[in-house]
Design an enzyme around this catalytic site. Structure first.
Site, short mmCIF file in Angstrom:
data_model
loop_
_atom_site.label_atom_id
_atom_site.label_comp_id
_atom_site.label_asym_id
_atom_site.label_seq_id
_atom_site.Cartn_x
_atom_site.Cartn_y
_atom_site.Cartn_z
N LYS A 173 29.49 35.22 37.59
CA LYS A 173 29.90 33.86 36.33
C LYS A 173 31.15 33.15 36.74
O LYS A 173 32.11 34.05 36.81
CB LYS A 173 29.91 34.84 35.04
CG LYS A 173 28.41 35.41 34.72
CD LYS A 173 28.38 36.04 33.44
CE LYS A 173 29.76 36.98 33.20
NZ LYS A 173 29.53 37.47 31.79
N THR A 208 33.68 29.62 22.80
CA THR A 208 33.01 30.21 24.01
C THR A 208 32.85 31.71 23.53
O THR A 208 32.84 32.35 24.44
CB THR A 208 33.56 29.92 25.39
OG1 THR A 208 34.80 30.32 25.14
CG2 THR A 208 33.54 28.53 25.51
N GLY A 210 32.04 35.07 22.97
CA GLY A 210 30.84 35.97 23.01
C GLY A 210 29.86 35.59 23.88
O GLY A 210 28.66 35.97 24.06
N THR A 211 30.29 34.66 24.91
CA THR A 211 29.08 34.23 25.87
C THR A 211 28.65 35.10 26.74
O THR A 211 27.59 35.04 26.83
CB THR A 211 29.74 32.81 26.63
OG1 THR A 211 31.04 33.09 26.97
CG2 THR A 211 29.86 31.66 25.82
N GLY A 212 29.44 35.92 27.31
CA GLY A 212 29.15 37.16 28.07
C GLY A 212 28.19 37.95 27.62
O GLY A 212 26.92 38.36 27.99
N CYS A 213 28.43 38.46 26.28
CA CYS A 213 27.70 39.46 25.37
C CYS A 213 26.21 38.84 25.49
O CYS A 213 24.98 39.27 25.53
CB CYS A 213 28.09 39.53 24.27
SG CYS A 213 29.69 40.28 23.93
N1 LIG Z 1 32.55 25.67 28.65
C1 LIG Z 1 31.30 26.38 29.08
N2 LIG Z 1 30.30 25.54 29.64
C2 LIG Z 1 29.17 25.91 30.30
N3 LIG Z 1 29.02 27.23 30.21
C3 LIG Z 1 29.83 28.26 30.21
C4 LIG Z 1 31.21 27.70 29.59
N4 LIG Z 1 31.86 28.78 29.22
C5 LIG Z 1 31.16 29.89 29.92
N5 LIG Z 1 30.05 29.11 30.29
C6 LIG Z 1 28.89 30.19 30.86
O1 LIG Z 1 28.69 31.48 29.76
C7 LIG Z 1 28.43 32.58 30.57
C8 LIG Z 1 29.51 33.45 30.35
O2 LIG Z 1 30.90 33.06 30.79
P1 LIG Z 1 31.82 33.89 31.38
O3 LIG Z 1 33.10 33.25 30.51
O4 LIG Z 1 32.26 33.78 32.68
O5 LIG Z 1 31.96 35.66 30.84
P2 LIG Z 1 32.70 36.27 29.35
O6 LIG Z 1 32.09 35.79 28.48
O7 LIG Z 1 31.78 37.41 29.90
O8 LIG Z 1 33.95 36.24 30.02
C9 LIG Z 1 28.27 32.16 32.03
O9 LIG Z 1 27.16 31.84 32.48
C10 LIG Z 1 29.07 30.72 32.31
O10 LIG Z 1 28.84 30.17 33.13
C1 LIG Z 2 32.66 44.47 20.70
C2 LIG Z 2 32.99 43.32 21.72
N1 LIG Z 2 32.40 43.48 22.96
C3 LIG Z 2 32.58 42.63 23.92
C4 LIG Z 2 33.36 41.37 23.72
C5 LIG Z 2 33.64 40.51 24.78
O1 LIG Z 2 32.68 39.41 24.53
P1 LIG Z 2 32.34 38.45 25.76
O2 LIG Z 2 31.08 37.91 25.61
O3 LIG Z 2 32.39 38.96 26.95
O4 LIG Z 2 33.29 37.06 25.56
P2 LIG Z 2 34.80 36.78 25.14
O5 LIG Z 2 34.42 36.27 23.77
O6 LIG Z 2 35.44 37.86 25.56
O7 LIG Z 2 34.71 35.69 26.07
C6 LIG Z 2 34.05 41.37 22.67
N2 LIG Z 2 34.98 40.42 22.28
N3 LIG Z 2 34.05 42.46 21.61
#
Ligand SMILES: Nc1ncnc2c1ncn2[C@@H]1O[C@H](COP(=O)(O)OP(=O)(O)O)[C@@H](O)[C@H]1O
Ligand SMILES: Cc1ncc(COP(=O)(O)OP(=O)(O)O)c(N)n1
Length: 502
Positions: A173, A208, A210-213
């Protein structure tokens, strides 16, 4: 409906962890369940404190759910400590869920460790149990034993390395890369190139959290339904994109706020009857499923003529069995119809299915005997017979509508594409012609009309039930379309066909 278990930590502000997972599962049409690994005091600004319940309680939660519920998919998120990782690993080894997606959560983007430093090595032992892992760039670097990638090329290299070492799919990602775009790539062990790369403009929002979750859980839910990884990532990504685009409207917290998981379902809160036709609301309800159908390999290959003939034959064989039941369902509706015109319409439809559509199958299948009906064919058939035989006419009419409407939509769209690409003669031209025929489109409009009329005089409970069965029909259409390619990929074909059809 896929039954999806999230094993993760909590977030009292509802944006990440368990809360995000349950919302994402529901948004993708699944039934969500949760096992708590850690109670996290956090908000949109960062992590304040973490309490890890005794590992005995974690094991008891896992045992409680898996001894009672058949799991279609599991998503693993925050684990926190070595003991928790080991307990989840032992459970995965024993239960062997059909789909496991691991989001190797280490640090919350807003700030604060969610995995103890000494647990990073233990986390590696969990990777071979996952069908897909979804690390962000800092997490990928830890798994690869390298410094965080500064470029997309470097990220892909690390992803490939992790996929090979641990024998699992990796979704690399690019959300943490600087720049105006957010690429993601799906990698598989044994392949030098990504299976697919997605690349969209970054949504201009700081919300953004919690996008990964959310993404990982959405993928687990869709793949449990379709078995199609590329389609699942594509569907989950476009849904998440909508959630990011609507995030600023939520006004939750003063830091990096959450995304809007139900942005696509807001219309449900509106009284649809005062906003256009009932069937317009049905069409909006199934927007997500329609998007999934459009991205299926089966549909793409059928349209561009590259679908292997064995796959098409198998599909047709299932379809003719399904149509025999569909004809009976239409006949049941004819018997129950409240008006003469509806009675005539469904009686004519019941006969037409047997004569016109089945003729296509007879010609193509050259008298080959039927193969065993797949689980999807059986489930769809049972559903139609139950809805048209045991429920009210209005509900039954809504249940048979997806088969008209989605086929007309797919037939029309594929014919257009085939024409634009100059695919003449088309190897599956007779199939496309059947479902793009003016008569079929007219019949679809008439079926919609009947459903609208039935909804107009139905009570709210019946209208809600009509929406439920329509959605269920759409989901079964999706599975029916996905099954031939999924099955062809899963094992060699059992249909011994001596005839080439194209
Ligand atoms: N501002 C954004 N615009 C579009 N897609 C986003 C944006 N931020 C995150 N994403 C998408 O959200 C998903 C999780 O993003 P990421 O930030 O890499 O992971 P995490 O939330 O685990 O840190 C990926 O598919 C990424 O491309
Ligand atoms: C309980 C808990 N699990 C996972 C995360 C991390 O969330 P994630 O979706 O990777 O996104 P960010 O908010 O860290 O960008 C969390 N915060 N809490």
């Amino acid at each position: 409906m896929p039954r999806v278990l999230s094993i993760a930590g909590t977030d009292p502000t509802g944006g990440a962890g368990q809360a995000a997972d349950l919302k994402s599962i529901a948004a993708m049409g699944g039934y969500g369940m949760n096992v708590i690994t850690a109670v996290v005091a956090q908000n949109t600004k960062g992590v304040i404190d973490i309490h890890t319940p005794p590992v005995r309680v974690l094991r008891a939660q896992l045992e409680a759910v898996s001894s009672d519920v058949t799991l279609d998919a599991v998503k693993v998120g925050m684990l926190g400590s070595v003991e928790v990782i080991e307990a989840v690993r032992d459970w995965l080894a024993e239960v062997k869920p059909p789909v496991t997606v691991l989001d190797p959560v280490m640090v919350a983007t807003a700030g604060g460790r969610l995995l103890r430093a000494e647990a990073q090595t233990a986390l590696l032992s969990l990777l071979p149990f996952a069908d897909l892992i979804t690390p962000n760039l800092p997490e990928l670097a830890v798994l690869a034993g390298a410094a965080p990638a500064g470029t997309w090329t470097e990220a892909l290299r690390q992803g490939q390395d992790v996929a090979e070492r641990f024998g699992t799919r990796v979704l690399v990602k690019g959300g943490h890369l600087p720049g105006a775009r957010t690429p993601d790539a799906l990698l598989e062990p044994g392949r030098d190139e990504p299976v697919i790369v997605f690349d969209d403009p970054r949504v201009a929002t700081s919300n953004t959290h919690g996008t990964g979750c959310s993404l990982s859980c959405a993928i687990a839910t869709v793949v449990a339904r379709t078995g199609d990884w590329v389609g699942a990532v594509s569907t989950a990504r476009s849904w998440l994109r909508g959630a990011l685009e609507h995030a600023d409207g939520l006004h939750v917290g003063r830091g990096n706020g959450p995304v809007h998981h139900f942005h696509h379902a807001q219309h449900v809160l509106v009284d649809t009857d005062s906003h256009g036709r009932f069937t317009d609301a049905l069409w909006r309800d199934c927007e997500g499923v329609r998007g999934e159908i459009d991205t299926l390999d089966f549909v793409a290959q059928l349209g561009n003529g590259t679908l292997p003939s064995e796959t098409f034959q198998w599909y047709l064989d299932q379809d003719r069995q399904y149509l025999a039941v569909y004809s009976r369902a239409l006949a049941a509706l004819a018997a129950a119809a409240p008006s003469e015109s509806a009675r005539a319409f469904f009686a004519h439809g019941a006969a037409e299915v047997v004569t016109v559509e089945s003729a296509l199958h007879r010609t193509r299948l050259h008298g080959a005997p039927p193969q065993p009906a797949s689980e999807v064919t059986k489930t769809y058939s049972d559903f139609l017979l139950a809805a048209t035989g045991s429920e009210t006419f209005a509900v039954g009419a809504a249940a048979v509508l997806p088969c008209y409407w989605l086929y007309a939509a797919v037939g029309g769209a594929l014919t257009e594409k085939a024409r634009a690409a100059g695919l003449e003669p088309h190897p599956y031209g007779d199939w496309l012609a059947t479902y793009n025929a003016p008569g079929f489109h007219l019949a679809t409009e008439r079926a919609k009309d009947i459903v609208d009329r039935a909804a107009a005089t139905a009570d709210p409970v019946t209208r809600r039930r009509m929406r439920e069965v329509f959605m269920r029909g759409c989901e079964l259409e999706l599975r029916f379309f996905a099954e031939p390619v999924r099955r062809a990929g899963a094992r060699p074909f059992a249909v011994a066909s001596t005839h080439r059809v194209c």
